[in-house]
Design an enzyme around this catalytic site. Structure first.
Site, PDB file in Angstrom:
ATOM      1  N   ASN A  77      54.589  38.650  50.893  1.00  0.00           N
ATOM      2  CA  ASN A  77      53.533  37.652  50.691  1.00  0.00           C
ATOM      3  C   ASN A  77      53.622  36.673  51.859  1.00  0.00           C
ATOM      4  OD1 ASN A  77      51.671  35.823  49.846  1.00  0.00           O
ATOM      5  ND2 ASN A  77      52.951  34.924  48.245  1.00  0.00           N
TER       6      ASN A  77
ATOM      7  N   LYS B  54      51.580  34.433  52.663  1.00  0.00           N
ATOM      8  CA  LYS B  54      50.933  33.140  52.371  1.00  0.00           C
ATOM      9  C   LYS B  54      50.006  32.770  53.542  1.00  0.00           C
ATOM     10  CE  LYS B  54      55.066  31.957  49.849  1.00  0.00           C
ATOM     11  NZ  LYS B  54      55.708  31.004  48.972  1.00  0.00           N
TER      12      LYS B  54
ATOM     13  N   HIS C 232      49.599  33.732  41.410  1.00  0.00           N
ATOM     14  CA  HIS C 232      50.802  33.297  42.132  1.00  0.00           C
ATOM     15  C   HIS C 232      51.072  31.831  41.804  1.00  0.00           C
ATOM     16  CE1 HIS C 232      53.387  31.962  45.426  1.00  0.00           C
ATOM     17  NE2 HIS C 232      53.797  33.222  45.469  1.00  0.00           N
TER      18      HIS C 232
ATOM     19  N   GLU D 178      51.711  29.315  43.473  1.00  0.00           N
ATOM     20  CA  GLU D 178      50.997  28.291  44.254  1.00  0.00           C
ATOM     21  C   GLU D 178      49.541  28.161  43.807  1.00  0.00           C
ATOM     22  OE1 GLU D 178      52.309  29.937  47.957  1.00  0.00           O
ATOM     23  OE2 GLU D 178      54.328  29.361  47.363  1.00  0.00           O
TER      24      GLU D 178
ATOM     25  N   GLU E  92      58.454  35.197  38.918  1.00  0.00           N
ATOM     26  CA  GLU E  92      58.779  34.298  40.025  1.00  0.00           C
ATOM     27  C   GLU E  92      59.015  32.893  39.468  1.00  0.00           C
ATOM     28  OE1 GLU E  92      57.166  35.619  44.023  1.00  0.00           O
ATOM     29  OE2 GLU E  92      55.432  34.913  42.930  1.00  0.00           O
TER      30      GLU E  92
ATOM     31  N   GLY F 216      60.674  29.595  47.599  1.00  0.00           N
ATOM     32  CA  GLY F 216      60.726  28.807  48.834  1.00  0.00           C
ATOM     33  C   GLY F 216      61.815  27.749  48.852  1.00  0.00           C
TER      34      GLY F 216
ATOM     35  N   SER G 167      63.032  33.298  46.801  1.00  0.00           N
ATOM     36  CA  SER G 167      64.156  33.196  47.741  1.00  0.00           C
ATOM     37  C   SER G 167      64.976  34.479  47.861  1.00  0.00           C
ATOM     38  CB  SER G 167      65.052  32.005  47.368  1.00  0.00           C
ATOM     39  OG  SER G 167      64.328  30.796  47.473  1.00  0.00           O
TER      40      SER G 167
HETATM   41  C1  PEP Z   1      56.550  34.002  47.056  1.00  0.00           C
HETATM   42  O1  PEP Z   1      55.803  33.430  47.829  1.00  0.00           O
HETATM   43  O2  PEP Z   1      56.073  34.670  46.140  1.00  0.00           O
HETATM   44  C2  PEP Z   1      57.995  33.880  47.253  1.00  0.00           C
HETATM   45  C3  PEP Z   1      58.780  34.497  46.421  1.00  0.00           C
HETATM   46  O3  PEP Z   1      58.433  33.128  48.321  1.00  0.00           O
HETATM   47  P1  PEP Z   1      59.952  33.020  48.871  1.00  0.00           P
HETATM   48  O4  PEP Z   1      60.483  34.419  48.996  1.00  0.00           O
HETATM   49  O5  PEP Z   1      59.833  32.327  50.173  1.00  0.00           O
HETATM   50  O6  PEP Z   1      60.729  32.241  47.844  1.00  0.00           O
END
Ligand code: PEP
Length: 255
Positions: free
Chosen positions: A11, A13, A98, A100, A170, A176, A215
């Site tokens: 992803n 983003k 997601h 966000e 998630e 992040g 992460s």
């Molecule tokens: C995500 O954007 O779905 C995500 C898991 O980001 P990160 O791996 O940076 O935590």
């Protein structure tokens, strides 16, 4: 029990450019990884057309995903993009809900459910993203949050809605932050989600892929992916570095 092919999904983003698409394709071209892992690329919408051309040339095995889409077909919706538009540009999958989208843009579970249905009707594979906030976890409300996010989809799409779909767990506190869920915490949540699906259809629960996101890095991927109900990962930051993304894909081999 069904052997579920692991998935490792990028992803990007609001990051990346054509050069990064090229780097990723160069890293994956000719790789044997595709036999064992389903590799998914989700770039910003403006890069999808280019990514589609490049994957056709270099890595036709890569699955192309949209990061978000409208719940509507067409019309006066400035700035929105429809499922049909993503299909036309070559997308196979789409992420729905997601963290966000939910937490930064205020998208509700009801709206997410509409997107999920819209995706399926258009022939896109939806990846339903769910997860609790840190506060919800601390208050012992993590599972009730997951339940309400999943029930919103079941209520709209019916009991067989996860057939031909995926789920991504998630936790908001892990995205992040550099602070992933422990494999045990993630496994507990994945088992809970699979159990919810099993309560409606044992066969779907057995075959549905449930990804962990938050992460994931090359150093922690294997411990997470080796859990029995974790079928791969949704990767943000580490997916912007093709070598790291490849290492994470390799950590999913044989799981
Ligand atoms: C995500 O954007 O779905 C995500 C898991 O980001 P990160 O791996 O940076 O935590």
């Amino acid at each position: 029990m069904t052997k579920r092919k692991p998935v490792v999904a990028a992803n990007w983003k609001m990051n990346g450019d054509r050069r990064l698409v090229d780097d990723l394709m160069n890293t994956f071209q000719g790789s044997a990884i595709f036999q064992q892992v389903e590799v998914v690329l989700s770039t910003p919408a403006t890069l999808l057309d280019y990514s589609q051309q490049q994957r056709q040339n270099a890595c036709p095995e890569i699955v192309l995903a949209a990061q978000n889409m409208s719940h509507l077909d067409s019309g006066a919706h400035t700035g929105e993009l429809s499922a049909q538009m993503f299909k036309e540009v070559g997308c196979d999958w789409v992420y729905c809900g997601h963290s966000e989208r939910r937490h930064v843009y205020g998208e509700s579970s009801k709206l997410t459910a509409k997107k999920f249905v819209q995706a399926k009707e258009a022939g896109l594979v939806p990846v339903l993203c769910v997860g609790e906030t840190e506060e919800e976890r601390q208050k012992g409300k993590a599972f009730s949050r997951l339940t309400s996010q999943i029930e919103a989809v079941i209520n709209l799409a019916g009991k067989d809605c996860f057939e031909g779909a995926l789920v991504a767990y998630e936790p908001v506190w892990a995205i992040g932050t550099g602070n992933p869920a422990t494999p045990e915490i993630a496994q507990e949540a994945h088992k809970f989600i699979r159990g919810m699906i099993a309560a409606m259809c044992a066969e779907t629960a057995d075959s549905v892929r449930i990804l962990y996101g938050g992460s994931v890095k090359p150093e922690n991927a294997q411990a997470l992916f080796s859990q029995p109900d974790i079928d791969g990962g949704l990767i943000g930051g580490a997916a912007l570095k093709p070598e790291q993304f490849m290492s994470i894909c390799q950590a999913a081999v044989g799981q």
